[in-house]
Design an enzyme around this catalytic site. Structure first.
Site, PDB file in Angstrom:
ATOM      1  N   HIS A 142     -16.182  15.322 -73.965  1.00 29.68           N
ATOM      2  CA  HIS A 142     -14.360  15.469 -73.625  1.00 29.68           C
ATOM      3  C   HIS A 142     -15.296  16.633 -71.834  1.00 29.68           C
ATOM      4  CE1 HIS A 142     -10.971  17.425 -71.939  1.00 29.68           C
ATOM      5  NE2 HIS A 142     -11.606  18.731 -71.949  1.00 29.68           N
ATOM      6  N   ASN A 173     -14.537   9.756 -79.283  1.00 31.92           N
ATOM      7  CA  ASN A 173     -15.235   9.103 -77.731  1.00 31.92           C
ATOM      8  C   ASN A 173     -16.433  10.335 -77.382  1.00 31.92           C
ATOM      9  OD1 ASN A 173     -13.248  11.945 -77.600  1.00 31.92           O
ATOM     10  ND2 ASN A 173     -12.561  10.596 -75.406  1.00 31.92           N
ATOM     11  N   GLU A 207     -10.629  26.249 -70.029  1.00 31.88           N
ATOM     12  CA  GLU A 207     -11.512  25.715 -71.123  1.00 31.88           C
ATOM     13  C   GLU A 207     -12.726  27.057 -70.992  1.00 31.88           C
ATOM     14  OE1 GLU A 207     -11.416  21.466 -70.213  1.00 31.88           O
ATOM     15  OE2 GLU A 207      -9.474  21.264 -70.843  1.00 31.88           O
ATOM     16  N   TYR A 209      -5.258  21.282 -76.936  1.00 39.57           N
ATOM     17  CA  TYR A 209      -5.584  19.968 -76.484  1.00 39.57           C
ATOM     18  C   TYR A 209      -3.230  20.242 -76.853  1.00 39.57           C
ATOM     19  CZ  TYR A 209      -9.288  17.480 -76.791  1.00 39.57           C
ATOM     20  OH  TYR A 209     -10.467  16.814 -76.193  1.00 39.57           O
ATOM     21  N   LYS A 247     -18.765  16.152 -79.582  1.00 45.02           N
ATOM     22  CA  LYS A 247     -17.489  16.440 -80.032  1.00 45.02           C
ATOM     23  C   LYS A 247     -18.004  15.659 -81.108  1.00 45.02           C
ATOM     24  CE  LYS A 247     -13.596  14.861 -77.015  1.00 45.02           C
ATOM     25  NZ  LYS A 247     -12.122  13.335 -76.757  1.00 45.02           N
TER      26      LYS A 247
HETATM   27  P1  CMP Z   1     -10.172  13.902 -73.890  1.00 45.67           P
HETATM   28  O1  CMP Z   1     -11.386  12.973 -72.733  1.00 45.67           O
HETATM   29  O2  CMP Z   1     -10.896  14.708 -75.035  1.00 45.67           O
HETATM   30  O3  CMP Z   1      -8.747  14.318 -73.692  1.00 45.67           O
HETATM   31  C1  CMP Z   1      -7.850  13.972 -74.794  1.00 45.67           C
HETATM   32  C2  CMP Z   1      -8.271  12.905 -75.798  1.00 45.67           C
HETATM   33  O4  CMP Z   1      -7.524  12.659 -76.423  1.00 45.67           O
HETATM   34  C3  CMP Z   1      -9.407  12.468 -75.238  1.00 45.67           C
HETATM   35  O5  CMP Z   1     -10.522  12.781 -74.813  1.00 45.67           O
HETATM   36  C4  CMP Z   1      -8.955  10.904 -76.414  1.00 45.67           C
HETATM   37  O6  CMP Z   1      -9.983  12.106 -77.748  1.00 45.67           O
HETATM   38  C5  CMP Z   1      -7.895  11.129 -77.329  1.00 45.67           C
HETATM   39  N1  CMP Z   1      -7.094  10.091 -76.948  1.00 45.67           N
HETATM   40  C6  CMP Z   1      -6.617  10.081 -75.760  1.00 45.67           C
HETATM   41  N2  CMP Z   1      -5.922   8.941 -75.320  1.00 45.67           N
HETATM   42  C7  CMP Z   1      -5.710   8.212 -77.186  1.00 45.67           C
HETATM   43  C8  CMP Z   1      -5.170   7.291 -77.740  1.00 45.67           C
HETATM   44  N3  CMP Z   1      -4.692   6.302 -77.055  1.00 45.67           N
HETATM   45  N4  CMP Z   1      -5.117   7.724 -78.854  1.00 45.67           N
HETATM   46  C9  CMP Z   1      -6.360   8.572 -80.106  1.00 45.67           C
HETATM   47  N5  CMP Z   1      -6.478   9.453 -78.658  1.00 45.67           N
HETATM   48  C10 CMP Z   1      -6.673   9.281 -77.640  1.00 45.67           C
END
Ligand code: CMP
Length: 131
Positions: free
Chosen positions: A109, A106, A120, A43, A3
């Site tokens: 993904h 984070n 994807e 998303y 990311k």
């Molecule tokens: P990802 O595994 O890419 O899947 C969905 C994404 O949404 C996740 O990683 C985070 O980047 C984001 N995400 C999921 N939960 C939250 C949350 N509670 N608050 C903000 N971002 C979130």
């Protein structure tokens, strides 16, 4: 996918190194800037969630590294390698524990099922770009 936060921090190489050393084979790889429409589509499953707008803004804040990874039981193995969505809950040594800063930012993904992995993979790569 690596990311924008991790790409910006210069961690792409270390993350790919950890992925390769964990036994994954890279079958496709590219650096791309997602448009707002592309990030919204990627998303779309989260479109009703309160964090959707902020997530799309974050995912378009800079380039991402997209990859197709191959390994026996790849979806589960990769999810174990990256750790929990929230880095505070991620196990020591996981990619998110090492490189992520928040539940949104984070670092990486991972697809959550074989079916979504195919969707994807096709989102990012055409058949010339996959080996
Ligand atoms: P990802 O595994 O890419 O899947 C969905 C994404 O949404 C996740 O990683 C985070 O980047 C984001 N995400 C999921 N939960 C939250 C949350 N509670 N608050 C903000 N971002 C979130």
């Amino acid at each position: 996918m690596i990311k924008p936060d991790a790409v910006r921090a210069g961690d792409s190489g270390l993350i790919l190194d950890q992925i390769i050393r964990s036994g994954f084979e890279i079958k496709a790889l590219k650096l791309v800037q997602l448009s707002q429409k592309e990030a919204e589509a990627f998303y779309a499953v989260h479109c009703e969630r309160p964090f959707y707008g902020s997530l799309v803004e974050f995912m378009t804040s800079g380039p991402v590294v997209a990859a197709i990874l191959e390994k026996e039981n790849a979806v589960e193995a990769y999810r174990t390698l990256i750790g929990s969505t929230n880095p505070e809950n991620a196990a020591e040594g996981t990619i998110r524990k090492r490189f992520a800063s928040s539940i949104q930012n984070n670092a990486v993904h991972g697809s959550d099922s074989d079916e979504n992995a195919e969707i994807e993979c096709s989102f990012f790569f055409n058949h010339f770009e996959r080996v």
